[in-house]
Design a protein around this motif. Sequence first.
Motif, short mmCIF file in Angstrom:
data_model
loop_
_atom_site.label_atom_id
_atom_site.label_comp_id
_atom_site.label_asym_id
_atom_site.label_seq_id
_atom_site.Cartn_x
_atom_site.Cartn_y
_atom_site.Cartn_z
N UNK A 32 0.97 -1.13 0.07
CA UNK A 32 -0.05 0.06 0.16
C UNK A 32 0.85 1.33 0.07
N UNK A 33 1.88 1.02 -0.91
CA UNK A 33 2.82 2.49 -1.24
C UNK A 33 2.35 3.25 -2.32
N UNK A 34 2.59 4.68 -2.27
CA UNK A 34 2.19 5.35 -3.25
C UNK A 34 3.19 4.88 -4.40
N UNK A 35 2.45 5.03 -5.49
CA UNK A 35 3.22 4.60 -6.92
C UNK A 35 2.59 5.24 -7.99
N UNK A 36 3.42 5.78 -9.00
CA UNK A 36 2.79 6.47 -10.25
C UNK A 36 2.02 5.66 -11.25
N UNK A 37 2.24 4.26 -10.95
CA UNK A 37 1.51 3.30 -11.89
C UNK A 37 0.20 3.10 -11.84
N UNK A 38 -0.65 3.36 -12.81
CA UNK A 38 -1.97 2.99 -12.60
C UNK A 38 -2.38 1.70 -12.64
N UNK A 39 -3.46 1.37 -12.14
CA UNK A 39 -3.98 -0.35 -12.19
C UNK A 39 -5.03 -0.14 -13.32
N UNK A 40 -5.01 -1.00 -14.22
CA UNK A 40 -5.87 -1.21 -15.19
C UNK A 40 -6.12 -2.49 -15.60
N UNK A 232 8.75 -0.24 -6.82
CA UNK A 232 10.11 -0.36 -6.45
C UNK A 232 10.59 1.03 -6.23
N UNK A 233 10.33 2.01 -7.26
CA UNK A 233 10.89 3.29 -7.30
C UNK A 233 10.23 3.92 -6.00
N UNK A 234 8.88 3.74 -5.90
CA UNK A 234 8.08 4.49 -4.90
C UNK A 234 8.40 4.07 -3.59
N UNK A 235 8.94 2.76 -3.39
CA UNK A 235 9.29 2.53 -2.06
C UNK A 235 10.61 2.95 -1.46
N UNK A 236 11.41 3.49 -2.37
CA UNK A 236 12.62 3.90 -2.28
C UNK A 236 12.78 5.10 -1.23
N UNK A 237 13.57 5.05 -0.18
CA UNK A 237 13.75 6.20 0.57
C UNK A 237 14.98 7.12 0.37
N UNK A 238 15.66 6.78 -0.39
CA UNK A 238 16.96 7.42 -0.91
C UNK A 238 16.75 8.45 -2.15
N UNK A 239 15.51 8.43 -2.67
CA UNK A 239 15.29 9.38 -3.65
C UNK A 239 14.28 10.66 -3.70
N UNK A 243 13.63 12.64 -8.53
CA UNK A 243 14.23 11.56 -8.89
C UNK A 243 13.24 10.55 -9.17
N UNK A 244 12.28 10.30 -8.43
CA UNK A 244 11.37 9.37 -8.50
C UNK A 244 10.54 9.53 -9.85
N UNK A 245 10.17 10.75 -9.80
CA UNK A 245 9.35 11.10 -11.21
C UNK A 245 10.18 10.81 -12.52
N UNK A 246 11.35 11.01 -12.56
CA UNK A 246 12.34 10.71 -13.46
C UNK A 246 12.36 9.31 -13.95
N UNK A 247 12.71 8.68 -12.71
CA UNK A 247 12.86 7.16 -13.07
C UNK A 247 11.55 6.65 -13.49
N UNK A 248 10.37 6.97 -12.97
CA UNK A 248 9.19 6.35 -13.57
C UNK A 248 8.95 6.57 -15.13
N UNK A 249 9.31 7.89 -15.30
CA UNK A 249 9.15 8.31 -16.75
C UNK A 249 10.16 7.47 -17.55
N UNK A 250 11.27 7.20 -17.09
CA UNK A 250 12.02 6.36 -17.92
C UNK A 250 11.60 4.97 -18.27
N UNK A 251 10.91 4.35 -17.01
CA UNK A 251 10.34 2.88 -17.03
C UNK A 251 9.48 2.95 -17.85
N UNK A 252 8.44 3.91 -18.15
CA UNK A 252 7.38 4.14 -18.74
C UNK A 252 7.99 3.97 -20.51
#
Length: 369
Positions: A32-40, A232-239, A243-252
């Motif tokens: 139940x962590x915040x993540x930018x990915x939608x569920x579809x 995994x990006x959303x769960x990281x505490x060192x970012x 930085x999280x937004x950039x990594x999610x965009x890269x994965x997208x």
Amino acid sequence: MRHRPKQHRRWLTTFALSALVAGSGFWWYLPEASAPAPNVKTVHAPAPVPPADTAINPPAASSDASATGDSKADAEVVSSTPTSLGPDPYAPSLKGTDIDGALKADSQGKLIVDLETKDFFDYFLNTVGEVSPDQALEQIRTLATTSLPPAAAAEAMALLDQYLQYKQEALAVQATPLDPSRQNDPNYRLEMVEKAFTDLKQVRQGVFSPEAHQAFFGLEEAYGEYTLATLGVAARTDLSAEAKTALVAWHRDQLPSQLQQTERHLLASNEQNRRRMAIIDAAESPEGAGQKLMAQGMSPEAAASVTNYLQERSTFDARYQHYQAALNQLRDSGLTEADVAAQQTQLLNQHFPDQKQQTWARLKMLESN
């Protein structure tokens, strides 16, 4: 090692196939962590965070072979199963529907394996429980043998046999229990999701040819990997958030092109919905909300429906205040609980003659308890 196709499994009992079909959707325990990915929904509504017990599935995408990157995408279709079972299908739930997917053969008389093949199988297998497994399987066999050249029909039945084998083996992956002492730990649940995803992918690789594996599950697995990466990006505490937004965009950007397009559309829809909710929350009146929504591009018809709903809720809120005051007075009157309960029903009918608003009132009372 990939299993060789066997003849169609007549030994599959009603109970076994029913269990396979019931368990065909793989349900994940997500953190139940915040993540930018939608569920579809599988190859099918967006939410910013996939909640627990939600399948990792791709956004709605085309079922055409081209959507899978299959080399057969450009193959000429010379024969295909029908698009409908007619006005009186074998299962009542199928009445008025078109057949999802299709079995198709090329000019060489061979089966064209793409996502529509899997959709076709699922259309019939999903009726198991409503009808017997034999009835559902017989429908597939009949349409294959009457619509396709013999070689393509035989390929389709062999592939159906593999698909049923896959569903059976996937049940073992799904049955892996969580450690009760750790099931509320988001990191542990994410680990279990990743393990289950990998195990399920290995099952598919063991059952299907590489071509069938890609055609049936390529988009689903690509989106699953993207979802796990973003979690995994959303769960990281060192970012940082940036930085999280950039990594999610890269994965997208690593998604197949058709999923990138759908994902961006969903994200844009989410942002538009958030803006509209902010307008409604800030509006001083239902009419004002409707006017501001139209100014932001909402159609007059949709804005009018929002205004009407907000007016109805405003009327309900006023009635509920009067109802709550009367109910409090009744409870303070010294009557027995039975008498209070009886008169409470009368109060409910008196203040809310509309059945829908009575339901709203009951729900609001439950929320306040």
